[in-house]
Design a protein around this motif. Structure first.
Motif, PDB file in Angstrom:
ATOM      1  N   TRP A  92       0.823  -1.215   0.000  1.00 26.72           N
ATOM      2  CA  TRP A  92       0.000   0.000   0.000  1.00 26.72           C
ATOM      3  C   TRP A  92       0.857   1.265   0.000  1.00 26.72           C
ATOM      4  CZ3 TRP A  92      -4.763   0.397   3.789  1.00 26.72           C
ATOM      5  CH2 TRP A  92      -5.698   1.306   3.262  1.00 26.72           C
ATOM      6  N   GLU A  93       2.025   1.196   0.618  1.00 24.26           N
ATOM      7  CA  GLU A  93       2.934   2.344   0.644  1.00 24.26           C
ATOM      8  C   GLU A  93       3.333   2.793  -0.763  1.00 24.26           C
ATOM      9  OE1 GLU A  93       6.216   1.205   3.058  1.00 24.26           O
ATOM     10  OE2 GLU A  93       5.144   1.506   4.965  1.00 24.26           O
ATOM     11  N   LYS A  94       3.276   1.867  -1.714  1.00 25.74           N
ATOM     12  CA  LYS A  94       3.622   2.198  -3.096  1.00 25.74           C
ATOM     13  C   LYS A  94       2.478   2.922  -3.809  1.00 25.74           C
ATOM     14  CE  LYS A  94       6.435  -2.018  -3.431  1.00 25.74           C
ATOM     15  NZ  LYS A  94       6.612  -3.312  -4.160  1.00 25.74           N
ATOM     16  N   TYR A  95       1.272   2.814  -3.249  1.00 27.67           N
ATOM     17  CA  TYR A  95       0.082   3.415  -3.863  1.00 27.67           C
ATOM     18  C   TYR A  95      -0.686   4.179  -2.782  1.00 27.67           C
ATOM     19  CZ  TYR A  95       1.175  -0.114  -7.399  1.00 27.67           C
ATOM     20  OH  TYR A  95       1.810  -0.902  -8.340  1.00 27.67           O
ATOM     21  N   PRO A  96      -0.086   5.219  -2.205  1.00 27.07           N
ATOM     22  CA  PRO A  96      -0.684   5.897  -1.049  1.00 27.07           C
ATOM     23  C   PRO A  96      -2.028   6.558  -1.327  1.00 27.07           C
ATOM     24  CG  PRO A  96       1.169   7.159  -1.911  1.00 27.07           C
ATOM     25  CD  PRO A  96       1.190   5.835  -2.607  1.00 27.07           C
ATOM     26  N   GLU A  97      -2.321   6.863  -2.574  1.00 28.32           N
ATOM     27  CA  GLU A  97      -3.582   7.526  -2.905  1.00 28.32           C
ATOM     28  C   GLU A  97      -4.703   6.533  -3.217  1.00 28.32           C
ATOM     29  OE1 GLU A  97      -3.804  10.775  -2.555  1.00 28.32           O
ATOM     30  OE2 GLU A  97      -1.684  10.758  -1.988  1.00 28.32           O
ATOM     31  N   ALA A  98      -4.355   5.261  -3.254  1.00 31.95           N
ATOM     32  CA  ALA A  98      -5.341   4.246  -3.644  1.00 31.95           C
ATOM     33  C   ALA A  98      -6.147   3.756  -2.447  1.00 31.95           C
ATOM     34  CB  ALA A  98      -4.641   3.065  -4.303  1.00 31.95           C
ATOM     35  N   ILE A  99      -7.321   3.237  -2.732  1.00 31.61           N
ATOM     36  CA  ILE A  99      -8.131   2.520  -1.741  1.00 31.61           C
ATOM     37  C   ILE A  99      -7.784   1.048  -1.883  1.00 31.61           C
ATOM     38  CG2 ILE A  99     -10.451   1.885  -1.019  1.00 31.61           C
ATOM     39  CD1 ILE A  99     -11.412   4.533  -2.206  1.00 31.61           C
ATOM     40  N   ALA A 100      -7.344   0.433  -0.790  1.00 28.90           N
ATOM     41  CA  ALA A 100      -6.894  -0.959  -0.835  1.00 28.90           C
ATOM     42  C   ALA A 100      -8.020  -1.916  -0.474  1.00 28.90           C
ATOM     43  CB  ALA A 100      -5.722  -1.160   0.118  1.00 28.90           C
ATOM     44  N   TYR A 101      -8.118  -2.986  -1.245  1.00 27.32           N
ATOM     45  CA  TYR A 101      -9.078  -4.061  -0.991  1.00 27.32           C
ATOM     46  C   TYR A 101      -8.302  -5.355  -0.789  1.00 27.32           C
ATOM     47  CZ  TYR A 101     -12.524  -0.832  -2.934  1.00 27.32           C
ATOM     48  OH  TYR A 101     -13.323   0.263  -3.166  1.00 27.32           O
ATOM     49  N   TYR A 102      -8.627  -6.056   0.298  1.00 25.46           N
ATOM     50  CA  TYR A 102      -8.006  -7.370   0.497  1.00 25.46           C
ATOM     51  C   TYR A 102      -9.078  -8.434   0.384  1.00 25.46           C
ATOM     52  CZ  TYR A 102      -5.092 -11.161   2.085  1.00 25.46           C
ATOM     53  OH  TYR A 102      -4.397 -12.347   2.135  1.00 25.46           O
ATOM     54  N   ILE A 103      -8.855  -9.374  -0.532  1.00 24.70           N
ATOM     55  CA  ILE A 103      -9.830 -10.429  -0.808  1.00 24.70           C
ATOM     56  C   ILE A 103      -9.326 -11.728  -0.224  1.00 24.70           C
ATOM     57  CG2 ILE A 103     -11.044 -11.722  -2.598  1.00 24.70           C
ATOM     58  CD1 ILE A 103      -9.645  -8.336  -3.489  1.00 24.70           C
ATOM     59  N   GLY A 104     -10.080 -12.316   0.706  1.00 24.65           N
ATOM     60  CA  GLY A 104      -9.673 -13.552   1.358  1.00 24.65           C
ATOM     61  C   GLY A 104     -10.829 -14.505   1.547  1.00 24.65           C
ATOM     62  N   ASP A 105     -10.523 -15.678   2.091  1.00 25.88           N
ATOM     63  CA  ASP A 105     -11.557 -16.707   2.250  1.00 25.88           C
ATOM     64  C   ASP A 105     -11.660 -17.228   3.675  1.00 25.88           C
ATOM     65  OD1 ASP A 105      -8.962 -18.022   1.862  1.00 25.88           O
ATOM     66  OD2 ASP A 105     -10.117 -19.878   1.939  1.00 25.88           O
ATOM     67  N   THR A 106     -10.896 -16.640   4.604  1.00 28.39           N
ATOM     68  CA  THR A 106     -10.953 -17.077   5.992  1.00 28.39           C
ATOM     69  C   THR A 106     -11.169 -15.884   6.912  1.00 28.39           C
ATOM     70  OG1 THR A 106      -8.577 -16.856   6.424  1.00 28.39           O
ATOM     71  CG2 THR A 106      -9.340 -18.964   5.493  1.00 28.39           C
ATOM     72  N   CYS A 107     -11.589 -16.173   8.134  1.00 23.45           N
ATOM     73  CA  CYS A 107     -11.774 -15.110   9.119  1.00 23.45           C
ATOM     74  C   CYS A 107     -10.450 -14.416   9.407  1.00 23.45           C
ATOM     75  CB  CYS A 107     -12.351 -15.693  10.410  1.00 23.45           C
ATOM     76  SG  CYS A 107     -14.029 -16.343  10.222  1.00 23.45           S
ATOM     77  N   GLY A 108      -9.365 -15.193   9.399  1.00 20.81           N
ATOM     78  CA  GLY A 108      -8.051 -14.597   9.607  1.00 20.81           C
ATOM     79  C   GLY A 108      -7.721 -13.564   8.546  1.00 20.81           C
ATOM     80  N   ASP A 109      -8.081 -13.856   7.301  1.00 19.84           N
ATOM     81  CA  ASP A 109      -7.872 -12.887   6.224  1.00 19.84           C
ATOM     82  C   ASP A 109      -8.632 -11.595   6.492  1.00 19.84           C
ATOM     83  OD1 ASP A 109      -6.273 -14.636   4.761  1.00 19.84           O
ATOM     84  OD2 ASP A 109      -7.974 -15.456   3.637  1.00 19.84           O
ATOM     85  N   VAL A 110      -9.874 -11.741   6.938  1.00 25.71           N
ATOM     86  CA  VAL A 110     -10.702 -10.571   7.225  1.00 25.71           C
ATOM     87  C   VAL A 110     -10.084  -9.744   8.349  1.00 25.71           C
ATOM     88  CG1 VAL A 110     -12.960  -9.762   8.008  1.00 25.71           C
ATOM     89  CG2 VAL A 110     -12.815 -11.692   6.421  1.00 25.71           C
ATOM     90  N   HIS A 111      -9.684 -10.415   9.424  1.00 26.60           N
ATOM     91  CA  HIS A 111      -9.109  -9.708  10.569  1.00 26.60           C
ATOM     92  C   HIS A 111      -7.821  -8.989  10.190  1.00 26.60           C
ATOM     93  CE1 HIS A 111     -12.162 -11.460  12.948  1.00 26.60           C
ATOM     94  NE2 HIS A 111     -11.608 -12.659  13.103  1.00 26.60           N
ATOM     95  N   GLU A 112      -6.936  -9.676   9.437  1.00 30.96           N
ATOM     96  CA  GLU A 112      -5.666  -9.065   9.068  1.00 30.96           C
ATOM     97  C   GLU A 112      -5.857  -7.936   8.062  1.00 30.96           C
ATOM     98  OE1 GLU A 112      -1.940 -11.697   9.522  1.00 30.96           O
ATOM     99  OE2 GLU A 112      -3.383 -12.996   8.498  1.00 30.96           O
ATOM    100  N   GLY A 113      -6.802  -8.121   7.147  1.00 34.01           N
ATOM    101  CA  GLY A 113      -7.102  -7.057   6.200  1.00 34.01           C
ATOM    102  C   GLY A 113      -7.603  -5.803   6.894  1.00 34.01           C
ATOM    103  N   LYS A 114      -8.499  -5.987   7.870  1.00 37.35           N
ATOM    104  CA  LYS A 114      -9.016  -4.844   8.629  1.00 37.35           C
ATOM    105  C   LYS A 114      -7.913  -4.182   9.444  1.00 37.35           C
ATOM    106  CE  LYS A 114     -13.889  -6.102   9.287  1.00 37.35           C
ATOM    107  NZ  LYS A 114     -14.922  -6.431  10.316  1.00 37.35           N
TER     108      LYS A 114
END
Length: 212
Positions: free
Chosen positions: A144-166
């Motif tokens: 994300w540091e390479k694209y500071p103006e962008a909105i980042a989306y993290y796509i995952g399939d586990t609760c851990g992915d959701v927690h880490e993305g948040k």
């Protein structure tokens, strides 16, 4: 609107659960650790960071590197036996033509890259696997540091992915075709839950999607 699209690999792009479960539990058993003895126990490891949860499950911290080294040749072979979910290749090719797309995974960087080459999936900017960094939070922030103006989306399939993305500050999108079932994913409260790759593509291609 600038968007940065970050994908998990196993369970989102690759249909890999059966072989991954078998090989990982076999590696643990060979090291004298037999507590990961069912699918449910295995899936519980993905409620958060995999490596941390393996240790919390009782695996000795000092043997963790040994487990990784034992599993290393297996994970390479495992990736040669898995294929993308239906519709994934087309969805990725569509997104990579418009947005910067990265893969943030607990798998190995080289193994994922080989998978992408074999399946003719082009356009992924970079793969960041567990050999680079085990924390998905740190890897999301690093990209994300390479694209500071962008909105980042993290796509995952586990609760851990959701927690880490948040935790990393990204908008989280959970997919219903992966390792954790939709009912389980809903408890993690992702920003979005999608049921097909086409639905995911339409969601990410919307110009008026809001930063939640």
């Amino acid at each position: 609107m600038n968007k940065l699209i970050l994908f998990d690999f196993d369970g989102v792009i690759a249909d890999s659960f059966e072989v991954f479960f078998k090989e990982f539990t076999t590696a643990c058993n060979e090291m004298g650790f037999n507590r990961i003895n069912s699918r449910e126990v295995f899936l519980d490891l993905f409620e958060g960071n995999l490596m941390l949860n393996v240790v919390k499950a009782g695996f000795p911290l000092w043997k963790l590197k040994g487990l990784f080294l034992r599993f290393l040749p297996r994970i390479k072979e495992v990736n040669d036996r898995v294929h993308p979910f239906d519709g994934i290749r087309e969805m990725l090719l569509c997104l990579t033509a418009v947005y910067p797309v990265f893969i943030i995974s607990s798998n190995l960087t080289e193994a994922v890259q080989r998978f992408l080459t074999r399946e003719n999936i082009d356009g992924i900017r970079e793969v960041l696997g567990a050999d680079i960094e085990t924390s998905k939070v740190k890897k999301i922030k690093q990209v994300w540091e390479k694209y500071p103006e962008a909105i980042a989306y993290y796509i995952g399939d586990t609760c851990g992915d959701v927690h880490e993305g948040k935790e990393a500050g990204a908008i989280t999108v959970a997919v219903a075709w992966g390792w954790h079932r939709p009912e389980r994913l809903e408890k993690a409260k992702p920003h979005y839950l999608v049921h097909t790759p086409k639905e995911l593509q339409l969601l990410l291609m919307q110009d008026n999607i809001k930063n939640i």
